[in-house]
Design a protein around this motif. Structure first.
Motif, PDB file in Angstrom:
ATOM      1  N   ARG A  26       0.822  -1.212   0.000  1.00  0.00           N
ATOM      2  CA  ARG A  26       0.000   0.000   0.000  1.00  0.00           C
ATOM      3  C   ARG A  26       0.857   1.263   0.000  1.00  0.00           C
ATOM      4  N   ILE A  40      10.278   4.253   4.711  1.00  0.00           N
ATOM      5  CA  ILE A  40      10.204   3.564   6.006  1.00  0.00           C
ATOM      6  C   ILE A  40       9.657   2.151   5.819  1.00  0.00           C
ATOM      7  N   ARG A  41       8.594   2.041   5.012  1.00  0.00           N
ATOM      8  CA  ARG A  41       7.970   0.725   4.821  1.00  0.00           C
ATOM      9  C   ARG A  41       8.909  -0.267   4.130  1.00  0.00           C
ATOM     10  N   ARG A  70      10.758  -2.711   6.452  1.00  0.00           N
ATOM     11  CA  ARG A  70       9.960  -3.588   7.319  1.00  0.00           C
ATOM     12  C   ARG A  70      10.670  -4.871   7.710  1.00  0.00           C
ATOM     13  N   PHE A  71      11.448  -5.432   6.792  1.00  0.00           N
ATOM     14  CA  PHE A  71      11.973  -6.773   7.044  1.00  0.00           C
ATOM     15  C   PHE A  71      13.496  -6.804   7.153  1.00  0.00           C
ATOM     16  N   TYR A  86      14.942  -9.301   9.459  1.00  0.00           N
ATOM     17  CA  TYR A  86      14.775 -10.692   9.012  1.00  0.00           C
ATOM     18  C   TYR A  86      15.672 -10.998   7.821  1.00  0.00           C
ATOM     19  N   ASN A  91      -8.839  -1.411   5.280  1.00  0.00           N
ATOM     20  CA  ASN A  91      -8.018  -0.693   6.247  1.00  0.00           C
ATOM     21  C   ASN A  91      -8.926  -0.043   7.279  1.00  0.00           C
ATOM     22  N   ASP A 136      -2.120   3.788  10.330  1.00  0.00           N
ATOM     23  CA  ASP A 136      -2.376   2.667   9.405  1.00  0.00           C
ATOM     24  C   ASP A 136      -1.142   2.204   8.638  1.00  0.00           C
ATOM     25  N   ALA A 137      -0.312   3.185   8.247  1.00  0.00           N
ATOM     26  CA  ALA A 137       0.796   2.869   7.337  1.00  0.00           C
ATOM     27  C   ALA A 137       2.059   2.450   8.071  1.00  0.00           C
ATOM     28  N   LEU A 138       2.011   2.459   9.418  1.00  0.00           N
ATOM     29  CA  LEU A 138       3.237   2.155  10.172  1.00  0.00           C
ATOM     30  C   LEU A 138       3.721   0.733   9.927  1.00  0.00           C
ATOM     31  N   ASN A 139       5.001   0.548  10.110  1.00  0.00           N
ATOM     32  CA  ASN A 139       5.542  -0.807  10.063  1.00  0.00           C
ATOM     33  C   ASN A 139       5.025  -1.567  11.282  1.00  0.00           C
ATOM     34  N   VAL A 143       1.995  -2.859  11.096  1.00  0.00           N
ATOM     35  CA  VAL A 143       0.547  -2.886  10.874  1.00  0.00           C
ATOM     36  C   VAL A 143       0.298  -3.602   9.556  1.00  0.00           C
ATOM     37  N   MET A 144      -0.478  -4.657   9.585  1.00  0.00           N
ATOM     38  CA  MET A 144      -0.737  -5.381   8.334  1.00  0.00           C
ATOM     39  C   MET A 144      -2.133  -5.982   8.332  1.00  0.00           C
ATOM     40  N   SER A 145      -2.560  -6.372   7.145  1.00  0.00           N
ATOM     41  CA  SER A 145      -3.870  -7.009   7.021  1.00  0.00           C
ATOM     42  C   SER A 145      -3.755  -8.470   7.457  1.00  0.00           C
ATOM     43  N   PRO A 169       9.671 -13.969   5.503  1.00  0.00           N
ATOM     44  CA  PRO A 169       9.489 -13.693   6.930  1.00  0.00           C
ATOM     45  C   PRO A 169       8.060 -13.265   7.225  1.00  0.00           C
ATOM     46  N   VAL A 170       7.640 -13.418   8.481  1.00  0.00           N
ATOM     47  CA  VAL A 170       6.285 -13.003   8.862  1.00  0.00           C
ATOM     48  C   VAL A 170       6.303 -11.566   9.365  1.00  0.00           C
ATOM     49  N   GLY A 171       7.344 -11.194  10.077  1.00  0.00           N
ATOM     50  CA  GLY A 171       7.459  -9.815  10.535  1.00  0.00           C
ATOM     51  C   GLY A 171       6.531  -9.491  11.694  1.00  0.00           C
ATOM     52  N   MET A 172       6.364 -10.447  12.605  1.00  0.00           N
ATOM     53  CA  MET A 172       5.492 -10.206  13.749  1.00  0.00           C
ATOM     54  C   MET A 172       6.335  -9.880  14.978  1.00  0.00           C
ATOM     55  N   GLU A 174      11.127   5.474  14.628  1.00  0.00           N
ATOM     56  CA  GLU A 174      11.603   4.919  13.361  1.00  0.00           C
ATOM     57  C   GLU A 174      10.483   4.406  12.470  1.00  0.00           C
ATOM     58  N   GLY A 175       9.256   4.756  12.817  1.00  0.00           N
ATOM     59  CA  GLY A 175       8.139   4.394  11.949  1.00  0.00           C
ATOM     60  C   GLY A 175       7.520   3.039  12.245  1.00  0.00           C
ATOM     61  N   TRP A 176       7.817   2.501  13.435  1.00  0.00           N
ATOM     62  CA  TRP A 176       7.229   1.223  13.824  1.00  0.00           C
ATOM     63  C   TRP A 176       6.126   1.445  14.848  1.00  0.00           C
TER      64      TRP A 176
END
Lengths: 276, 464
Positions: free
Chosen positions: A225, A254-255, A258-259, A262, B240, B246-249, B251-253, B275-278, B348-350
């Motif tokens: 998105r 920033i997005r 994300r990983f 990992y 959403n 909403d757009a932060l790292n 946050v996901m569907s 990776p899952v990124g949780m 840092e946007g998380w």
């Protein structure tokens, strides 16, 4: 299974694949992308189509080896097969006779600019290409760009080839002195943002191609998105082409991280498996 | 008969299941299945079948089970449904067949779901196949999407002798059965085996084909000469919340989260590359089946806390009751009557927290939930690819394909649709509702093939 019909190395970490995919090659349009899934355990990696040939039945993609997935891709040779290529995906670029168009490619981003350049030239646009690389050894496809450009400019960061500097400088020079109808800029996010900032005061429509992290590439996961003005768009089905003046680049940058954590873990595993 | 208690299947203990993705409900042993089948009253006018969206002859198959004729039971089920191992596991029986069972009025209803699953699993184990003779009728159908609607449609068409090709966008078939529903509730091996039965009937599945892009619907009916097309692309477009953050790292569907875990097998990262990124503290927003699946999946990835944040009461949740019970047993923490207001960012946007408001009769209170991962399970919308690339197709304001509810035909001749993309499942879009519309469409397609093609000698040209 899809056969890799040719591999070409541009630098120690960048390379090209030509893949036999007749159905995709037939349907592909400039600006679209594919998802490459090499084997059962690999990631689905979105890559913009850098060229396609419906007659030969092939598509071309260029890859920067950065994480485990793309490093593993570097090990494939011509004749090897990969498990899946899905595409073409995304909305094709708008191709019309816009008048005078400047096409800017940064590094590997120059590759996906090429089919757009070719299509616009064939539609009758006056095409000006600006492609930029870090250094001379990384320059590729110069001949292809010249062939479809009425004017072509190459820049390198270190001045080892063409003009010294960044792509934004010639872009600014051109836009200040002439009437430009459209700018298309593809490359790293920071480069596309800079191009959009150069053109913004002049009100020249500027299209960028975003390539955020994706999973399915079909509008299902929302990972890709992008905030576009007040709206939220998905790069996979609304893009990858987007209005560079509306894209929230800061958020995308920033997005894109994300990983990171990992990727390091994954890379460590890869290096353990394939010591240098 | 009703004196015998409803047979419970063995479940893995909650402590064990938190640590792995093994199936939670173990299923009936033969003894349990026989005892349970004996509870069925074999009503003269059974109500259970009317509660089944695909109208399985439930009384009939249970009768076969009680006589130990499991093959007979399997044949009876597959007259209506080729996928008993799937439906026995994921149908909301508590709202459908079992809700209609007359035994449930005074006692507990017959455990129809577990019996169906028992028969389906037994068939898989013994390699039983659907062996009805198929007479080819020299007609071809393209099915778009290999989820429940497409699979059910493909089955009925194949049985009738139509040559069927199913186009799937992802690299594995099954749609939501594969990318959405987790392993511990529906093992993928079960899904793929049921799909194998379909391919044994001659159905071809072409993966990695995003229709609308690689072929348009016009291509399918023109260049590729399919006589009829079925669209079952689902409603996979995630919603959403539209709040700040909403757009932060982090946050996901739910779709992204579940796809990373189920389809891409991110639980086995880094052996699998995705990776899952949780993070360590997870909030799932929403309380439908997808939310419960997400929360229970999250729990198995070893975080400190998993919350479900829901704006209504637990009683109002549309999820299967059994899944809610499992989630509670496993340690998912439910925060009900609570709305999420804003997700807070670190520098840092998380995501680092979520502001919530809890409301009840006594008033409202605000609090900050300490979470670094927020998963939106707010429902989904129509996938727009087909509609955008098929201007002739009539869609409603929300992007869903409009169909004639009798035969599921769309605004285009020869093109039918079903499943979530037609929103005909109603408020509760379930696997079995999608299958029922797939079956209805197959019937409509067969009638169309007979009537229209017989009249013209060949199918009409693509015309919107």
């Amino acid at each position: 299974m899809f056969e890799i019909t040719a591999v070409e190395s541009f630098s120690p970490s960048t390379f090209l694949w030509e893949i036999n995919a007749p159905e995709i090659a037939r349907a592909a349009r400039p600006g679209q992308f594919v998802i490459v899934h090499c084997d059962e355990t690999s990631e689905r990696i979105p890559l913009t189509i850098a060229d396609f040939d419906a007659v030969k039945g092939t598509i071309t993609i260029v890859i920067q080896a950065a994480g485990k997935g793309t490093l593993e891709m570097m090990a494939y040779k011509a004749g090897d097969r990969i498990s899946a290529v899905a595409g073409p995906l995304g909305e094709p670029s708008e191709i019309e006779n816009f008048g005078t168009v400047v096409l800017v490619g940064g590094g590997l981003g120059a590759a996906p600019v090429y089919p757009i350049l070719r299509a616009l030239k064939l539609k009758g646009c006056h095409t000006i290409s600006i492609i930029g690389f870090r250094t001379k050894s990384l320059v590729f496809w110069e001949g292809r760009f010249r062939r479809y450009s009425d004017e072509s400019i190459i820049v390198t960061d270190d001045g080892s080839y063409g003009e010294k500097g960044l792509v934004t400088q010639p872009l600014k020079d051109i836009i200040m002195e002439r009437q430009i109808n459209r700018v298309i800029a593809i490359g790293p996010l920071v480069m596309m943002r800079s191009c959009a900032e150069v053109t913004r005061p002049f009100g020249v429509r500027t299209i960028v191609s975003v390539n955020p992290i994706m999973v399915d590439g079909t509008g299902m996961c929302g990972s890709c998105r992008v905030s576009l003005g007040d709206e939220v768009k998905f790069a996979c089905i609304d893009g990858p082409d987007m209005d560079g003046h509306l894209v929230n680049f800061d958020e995308l940058i920033i997005r894109q991280k994300r990983f990171v954590k990992y990727e390091k873990q994954s890379l460590a595993l890869y290096e353990k498996k394939c010591p240098k | 008969m009703s004196k015998i208690a409803r047979q419970q299947s063995t479940h893995l203990p909650p402590d064990t299941r938190r640590t792995n993705f093994n199936e939670v409900v173990c299923g009936y042993t033969e003894t349990e299945a026989l005892t349970e089948s004996g509870r069925c009253l074999q009503c003269k006018d059974p109500l259970c079948t009317s509660g089944c969206p695909v109208r399985i002859n439930i009384k009939g198959f249970i009768n076969f089970v009680s006589k130990k004729d499991y093959k007979g039971a399997y044949k009876t089920i597959t007259e209506a449904n080729l996928f008993p191992s799937i439906c026995g596991r994921v149908c909301p029986q508590d709202r459908q067949c079992e809700a209609a069972c007359i035994l449930g009025k005074k006692h507990e209803p017959v455990s129809i779901g577990l019996l169906e699953r028992f028969v389906g699993d037994m068939a898989q184990q013994n390699g039983w196949q659907e062996t009805r003779p198929i007479v080819p009728i020299n007609r071809t159908a393209a099915i778009i999407g290999s989820g429940p609607a497409g699979l059910a449609c493909a089955y009925d068409l194949a049985k009738a002798g139509v040559s069927v090709v199913v186009f799937e966008a992802l690299h594995l078939p099954g749609g939501v059965l594969t990318y959405g529903i987790p392993e511990f509730r529906l093992p993928k091996e079960r899904v793929f085996k049921e799909i194998e039965n379909l391919t044994r009937l001659g159905v071809t599945i072409e993966t990695n084909r995003v229709i609308g892009r690689i072929h348009t619907i016009e291509d399918l009916m023109g260049r590729l000469s399919f006589d009829v097309v079925f669209i079952g692309t689902g409603a996979g477009y995630p919603k959403n919340l539209g709040i700040k953050g909403d757009a932060l790292n982090g946050v996901m569907s739910a779709n992204e989260f579940l796809t990373r875990v189920n389809l891409m097998r991110g639980f086995d990262f880094p052996r699998y590359g995705t990776p899952v990124g949780m993070g360590k503290n997870v909030a799932v927003i929403g309380c439908g089946n997808t939310a419960i699946d997400s929360a229970r999946t999250a729990l198995r990835l070893g975080p400190e806390n998993v919350y479900i944040v829901y704006r209504r009461t637990l009683e109002e949740s549309p999820a299967r009751k059994e899944e809610i019970r499992h989630a509670i047993e496993e340690g998912v923490q439910f925060i009900c009557l609570t709305e999420s207001k804003e997700i807070i960012s670190d520098n840092e946007g998380w995501a680092k927290g979520m502001n919530c408001v809890q409301k009840d009769e006594t008033g409202s209170s605000e609090f900050l939930l300490n979470v670094d991962t927020v998963i939106y399970a707010l429902g989904t919308m129509a996938n727009p690819i087909i509609a955008r690339t098929t201007p002739e197709l009539t869609i409603d304001k929300a992007g869903y394909i409009e169909t004639n509810k009798e035969n599921m035909i769309t605004s285009i001749q020869g093109v039918f649709a079903g499943g979530d993309i037609t929103r005909s499942g109603g408020a509760f879009t379930t696997v079995i509702h999608a299958m029922s519309t797939g079956r209805r469409a197959a019937k409509g397609m067969l009638e169309y093939l007979e009537a229209v093609i017989a009249a013209n000698g060949r199918p009409p040209k693509f015309r919107g």
